[in-house]
Design an enzyme around this catalytic site. Structure first.
Site, PDB file in Angstrom:
ATOM      1  N   GLY A   1      11.492   1.890   2.765  1.00 46.02           N
ATOM      2  CA  GLY A   1      11.010   0.545   2.529  1.00 46.02           C
ATOM      3  C   GLY A   1       9.593   0.506   2.012  1.00 46.02           C
ATOM      4  O   GLY A   1       9.027   1.524   1.620  1.00 46.02           O
TER       5      GLY A   1
ATOM      6  N   GLY B   1       8.519   3.906   0.001  1.00 41.96           N
ATOM      7  CA  GLY B   1       9.275   5.132   0.151  1.00 41.96           C
ATOM      8  C   GLY B   1      10.754   4.862   0.228  1.00 41.96           C
ATOM      9  O   GLY B   1      11.223   3.761  -0.119  1.00 41.96           O
TER      10      GLY B   1
ATOM     11  N   ILE C   1       0.829  -1.224   0.000  1.00 44.39           N
ATOM     12  CA  ILE C   1       0.000   0.000   0.000  1.00 44.39           C
ATOM     13  C   ILE C   1       0.849   1.254   0.000  1.00 44.39           C
ATOM     14  O   ILE C   1       0.330   2.373  -0.027  1.00 44.39           O
ATOM     15  CB  ILE C   1      -0.949   0.019   1.215  1.00 44.39           C
ATOM     16  CG1 ILE C   1      -0.170  -0.083   2.528  1.00 44.39           C
ATOM     17  CG2 ILE C   1      -1.997  -1.062   1.109  1.00 44.39           C
ATOM     18  CD1 ILE C   1      -1.021   0.060   3.770  1.00 44.39           C
ATOM     19  N   GLY C   2       2.159   1.113   0.039  1.00 44.87           N
ATOM     20  CA  GLY C   2       3.016   2.285   0.021  1.00 44.87           C
ATOM     21  C   GLY C   2       4.465   1.884  -0.103  1.00 44.87           C
ATOM     22  O   GLY C   2       4.865   0.767   0.249  1.00 44.87           O
TER      23      GLY C   2
ATOM     24  N   LYS D   1       5.733  -2.668   7.813  1.00 48.57           N
ATOM     25  CA  LYS D   1       6.777  -1.972   7.049  1.00 48.57           C
ATOM     26  C   LYS D   1       7.995  -2.878   6.966  1.00 48.57           C
ATOM     27  O   LYS D   1       8.544  -3.305   7.983  1.00 48.57           O
ATOM     28  CB  LYS D   1       7.156  -0.655   7.713  1.00 48.57           C
ATOM     29  CG  LYS D   1       8.237   0.113   6.944  1.00 48.57           C
ATOM     30  CD  LYS D   1       8.835   1.250   7.762  1.00 48.57           C
ATOM     31  CE  LYS D   1       7.885   2.404   7.883  1.00 48.57           C
ATOM     32  NZ  LYS D   1       8.530   3.576   8.552  1.00 48.57           N
TER      33      LYS D   1
ATOM     34  N   VAL E   1       5.436  -0.764   2.554  1.00 45.42           N
ATOM     35  CA  VAL E   1       4.423  -0.978   3.578  1.00 45.42           C
ATOM     36  C   VAL E   1       3.352  -1.898   3.011  1.00 45.42           C
ATOM     37  O   VAL E   1       2.839  -1.663   1.907  1.00 45.42           O
ATOM     38  CB  VAL E   1       3.792   0.354   4.034  1.00 45.42           C
ATOM     39  CG1 VAL E   1       2.746   0.095   5.112  1.00 45.42           C
ATOM     40  CG2 VAL E   1       4.861   1.307   4.561  1.00 45.42           C
TER      41      VAL E   1
ATOM     42  N   ASP F   1      10.703  14.780  11.531  1.00 45.74           N
ATOM     43  CA  ASP F   1      10.157  14.624  10.172  1.00 45.74           C
ATOM     44  C   ASP F   1       8.638  14.775  10.204  1.00 45.74           C
ATOM     45  O   ASP F   1       7.905  13.957   9.644  1.00 45.74           O
ATOM     46  CB  ASP F   1      10.558  13.271   9.590  1.00 45.74           C
ATOM     47  CG  ASP F   1      10.374  13.215   8.069  1.00 45.74           C
ATOM     48  OD1 ASP F   1      10.208  14.297   7.458  1.00 45.74           O
ATOM     49  OD2 ASP F   1      10.387  12.114   7.496  1.00 45.74           O
TER      50      ASP F   1
END
Length: 991
Positions: free
Chosen positions: A698, A695, A692-693, A714, A700, A818
């Site tokens: 890594g 970056g 689902i993601g 993750k 997810v 962040d």
């Protein structure tokens, strides 16, 4: 092109025939400016001279314009060069407007100027070198703009006229180095160059010692390195010296300090000075009013002659390595109002007369080794507001006089050796919002006078010898949010009046002797996060109302005499910690908890044994033969276990050696909560179809478990290696940081880390699943319409509470580093939670508690605070700046970086459009601005405050939470002002 120009000429010739020539020049300037607030409405052709126009002053004899003063007038556009045609203009002041573009070189034609103030505008580009041609200029203030490049070397030419007294270029974008040639301007009295990104490895020019008339030298945040030049001792007229927030090192030269005989204020904090405070020559600083040498590496003792200075009002020496006792001479000071000495190694008694002669307002001696009694005269003048003495060895009783100190707002006396009864008046001080007495030997009962503490928000009294019952009058404390009274000898019932405390977020009464039933009505504690009543004598049933508390994530009722069935409503809670062990409960365990994962939550309740196997031991009759058989069996079992473990170890070692690509090694699995799923199940269900993601750190995965629960997993990329085989990142590995922080955090607005896995090659982090993704997923897509204003305001409050917990409530404060909209996740009810702690840092990462410099910048473009980009220092103010950007995203619906802004970012773009005509370009058009105008404007102002270029101007996260909550309250009398909370910006220390 000629026709419009012809119309303008005709208009001027026909309608301004009665206006003198200077008035025409001013009207020409008006045409060059945008005036949305109608500040120049009086500038018209009806008067013969402009002397009665707004902002204009004239010579009484000649009617010539001598001064133009138009601050805060919302004017925009380029600098109006026609103003330089005014032959007698000596003062031009246009601060806090929106003048943009560059400053033209033709400004040198303003030859009569003595005072030029263009601060707090949007001017950019390089400074014109021709400025130094203004022969009479005495004050030049161009601070808080966007000027870039180098400070012109031609500025040294100001020395030809010897008129310039003030040069202020604070908070621009200058690079290069500070020109040493400025030292030629011997007429200078004020030199302000602070908060510019000068090149690193730039020292303070030694030539500045020639500025013998200098009274103020402000070089904060200029990226300066090296020692303080000894030549500064020649500045005998210097009153204010501020070299804070640089990277200066070495010792503070004694000859410099002893030479500054006119000094009023010295600020040297956040550098790397070492050595001792000078004991010789300090007495020469007879005019010294404020000394701030905090956040350095100073050693030795505090000079007695320093404490004898009669004008010394503020002494800040915190975060050093000072030792020895505090000089008795400090008690004689009549001017002292602030004394901040926390985080040192000071010892001995405080001066007995401290506060008796001075109007002391703030005293913080926390984290030292002080002993003896608390001086009884600290509040003799009735002005003491903050008294912080935690983590020392103070003994004796709390002075009775503190109970009469009505000015107190914050009292922290925890972790000392105090004893005796707390003065009755101290319980009921009307302005105190934090009262901390933890880990002492205090006795007596909680006084009924506590009903007068109408502002009390946090009451911490654990680890003492308090007895008696909680007075019923505690129910009148409408602001009470935290009450921790564990490990005392308190008795009686919980007063029924306490259910009226609807702000209560944390109630910890464990390890006392309370009795009776848990009061009914606890369902009104809608903000409760933690309820800990363990190890008391409570009886009766567990109130089913507990299951209706939306934020409750910690529930411990163990070690009591509770009976009856466990309410099924408890299944509605999302608990991080759950313990009902060692009671007298019976009946069925709610199905959600009726499994081996929650066995420890129910042990010691014989009536629950049948629901979970092995919950209660089997106490059958034992014979010697049975004992022998069991011993024999145990030997064989142990031998078998050893064999199996050996084989398994060999198998896994062999498989690692072969480096096969399938499967995971599950020997390094660690959980942080009670989990209802198998670690093998996680690995099995991870597939590329569930990603689902993805970056920089890594991928997810969304994993739906067999029990119907959904988690987010993750999988971190493998760490890059350097040539020598070590991980390339000099800072702590992101996986370790995430585990170290999230593994110990329990807060409703921080995403939960269920468990983790690490075998070196494979690293997994298993989180709670947030079905609505991140704020960024909604704000910057077609789904933006689903976020109405009420939802966005709720999201802002939730995220602010999460960050406030990290900054103020963690035992060691945490800086996220962040904060951005994609790291704020949304649950099914659009509740917001802070996520992704891969670059987070503990504030006290080093032994002496000082801010730790980073080896790299963390964060994302558009969110990084300006000072963080060149100081590389961990500070909660950088988080606050990033959160301010998120607030602006919520209000505008725009991204932090976009081509629409040109060379600006979202912060500067919003700041450039804060006038009535352009405000509609800032507010997200999908919001109902007409309905929520007042609320949206307030939140917008808060976003701008949080993104202030000066860190000291940004509020603390605790203040941000209060300001956001204030937006939702009814009938404001201050129409958009947050003044009650701005006071915490400077005074709110981490501890």
């Amino acid at each position: 092109m000629l026709y419009p120009l012809f119309l303008v000429v005709v208009l001027f010739s026909s309608s301004t025939h009665s206006l003198n020539q200077e008035g025409l020049f001013l009207l020409q300037a008006k045409l060059q400016l945008s005036d949305p607030s109608d500040s120049l409405s009086t500038w018209n052709h009806r008067d013969p001279t402009p002397c009665n126009w707004t902002g204009i002053l004239c010579n009484n004899l000649t009617s010539s314009v001598t001064s133009i003063n138009l601050p805060n007038s919302n004017l925009s556009g380029p600098f109006p060069t026609s103003l330089c045609r005014l032959s007698s203009l000596s003062s031009l002041s246009l601060p806090n407007n929106n003048l943009n573009s560059s400053l033209p070189s033709t400004i040198s034609t303003c030859t009569t100027l003595r005072h030029l103030n263009l601060s707090q505008n949007l001017l950019s580009g390089q400074l014109p070198s021709t400025l130094s041609n203004l022969p009479f200029l005495q004050i030049l203030d161009l601070s808080f703009n966007n000027f870039s490049g180098n400070i012109p070397l031609t500025f040294a030419n100001f020395s030809h006229f010897q008129q310039l007294q003030t040069l202020s270029l604070v908070n621009n974008l200058f690079t290069g180095t500070i020109p040493s040639s400025l030292s030629n301007i011997s007429s200078l009295k004020q030199l302000h160059l602070a908060y510019n990104t000068f090149l690193s490895e730039s020292p303070i020019p030694t030539e500045f010692g020639k500025l013998i008339n200098l009274e103020t030298l402000w070089l904060s945040g200029c990226n300066l390195v090296g020692p303080i030049p000894v030549s500064l001792r020649k500045l005998v007229n210097l009153k204010n010296l501020d070299l804070s927030q640089n990277m200066l090192n070495g010792t503070i030269p004694e000859s410099v300090i002893s030479g500054l005989t006119s000094i009023v204020q010295i600020e040297l904090y956040q550098n790397s000075f070492s050595g001792e405070l000078p004991h010789i020559g300090v007495s020469n600083l007879t005019r010294l009013e404020r000394l701030d040498a905090s956040d350095n590496d100073l050693t030795g003792t505090i000079p007695a002659e320093l404490c004898r200075l009669k004008n010394l009002g503020s002494l800040n020496l915190y975060n050093n390595r000072l030792e020895g006792s505090l000089p008795e001479s400090l008690a004689s000071s009549e001017s002292l109002y602030v004394l901040l000495l926390f985080n040192n190694s000071l010892s001995g008694n405080l001066p007995t007369g401290l506060g008796s002669k001075s109007r002391l307002q703030m005293l913080d001696v926390s984290f030292n080794r002080f002993t003896g009694e608390i001086p009884g005269n600290l509040c003799r003048q009735g002005t003491l507001q903050e008294l912080l003495m935690i983590h020392n060895s103070f003994s004796g009783e709390i002075p009775e006089s503190l109970g009469n100190c009505l000015s107190l707002t914050r009292v922290r006396l925890g972790n000392n050796n105090l004893s005796g009864v707390v003065p009755s008046g101290l319980w009921g001080l009307p302005h105190v919002y934090l009262l901390e007495l933890v880990e002492n030997s205090l006795s007596g009962s909680i006084s009924n006078a506590i009903s007068r503490a109408s502002n009390l928000s946090v009451l911490l009294i654990s680890g003492n010898r308090f007895n008696g019952s909680i007075p019923d009058s505690i129910g009148s404390l409408n602001n009470l949010g935290v009450f921790v009274a564990s490990r005392n000898s308190l008795t009686g019932r919980i007063p029924s009046s306490m259910v009226k405390l609807n702000q209560l977020g944390r109630l910890v009464l464990r390890d006392n002797q309370f009795s009776g039933e848990i009061p009914h009505g606890v369902g009104d504690w809608k903000k409760l996060n933690e309820l800990d009543l363990a190890n008391n004598r409570f009886v009766g049933n567990i109130p089913s109302e507990l299951g209706t508390l939306p934020g409750l994530n910690f529930l411990d009722l163990s070690g009591n005499l509770l009976s009856g069935e466990i309410p099924m409503e408890l299944q509605n809670l999302k608990l991080n910690f759950f313990n009902l062990s060692n009671n007298q409960l019976s009946g069925k365990i709610p199905p959600l908890y009726a499994n081996a994962n929650f066995k420890d939550s129910f042990v010691g309740n014989t009536g629950l044994c049948r629901d979970i196997s092995e919950l209660c031991p089997n106490f059958g009759e034992k014979s010697k033969n049975k004992n022998f058989v069991w011993v024999f069996r145990l030997i064989f079992v142990l031998a078998g276990v050893v064999l199996i473990v050996g084989v398994a170890w060999f198998y896994f070692k062999f498989r690692n050696f072969k480096k096969t690509k399938k499967g995971f090694h599950l020997s390094k699995w660690r959980s942080f909560h009670k989990i209802g799923f198998s670690k093998f199940e996680i690995v099995k269900l991870m597939s590329e179809d569930n990603v689902i993601g993805s970056g920089s750190s890594g991928k997810v995965y969304k994993v739906v478990l067999s029990n119907g629960e959904t988690v987010a997993v993750k999988k971190l990329w493998g760490a890059k290696k350097t040539e020598n085989g070590n991980a390339g990142d000099p800072e702590k590995d992101g996986f370790e940081v995430e585990v170290e922080t999230l593994g110990n955090i329990r807060h409703k607005n921080i995403v939960r880390l269920w468990c983790c896995y690490n075998n070196g090659d494979s690293k997994l982090l298993v989180y709670e699943y947030m079905p609505n993704g991140s704020i960024a997923d909604f704000l910057h897509s077609s789904k933006k319409r689903f976020l109405d204003w009420s939802t966005r305001l709720k999201i802002a409050i939730d995220a602010a509470e999460g960050l406030s917990y990290l900054h103020h409530d963690c035992v060691v404060p945490i800086v996220h580093r962040d904060v951005k909209s994609s790291n704020i996740l949304l649950d099914e009810e659009f509740g917001a939670k802070i996520a992704d702690f891969g670059v987070a840092k503990f504030v006290r990462g080093v032994s002496n508690g000082k801010e730790e410099p980073m080896s790299m910048i963390a964060g994302s473009y558009g969110y990084i605070a300006p000072e963080y980009a060149y100081t590389l220092r961990v500070n909660e103010k950088s988080d606050i700046y990033s959160f301010g950007v998120v607030i602006l995203e919520l209000v505008t619906g725009k991204q932090p970086i976009d081509q629409e802004y040109g060379e600006k970012d979202l912060v500067k773009w919003v700041s450039s459009k804060l006038n009535e005509e352009e405000l509609d370009q800032v507010i997200d058009p999908t919001l109902d601005y007409s309905k929520y105008k007042e609320e949206i404007n307030k939140v917008l102002k808060l976003g701008i405050l949080c993104t202030s270029s000066l860190p000291i101007n940004r509020p603390s996260m605790r203040s941000v939470v209060r300001m956001l909550q204030e937006v939702t309250s009814v009938a404001k009398s201050r129409s958009g002002r947050f003044s009650p909370y701005y006071q915490e910006v400077v005074s709110d220390n981490d501890h």
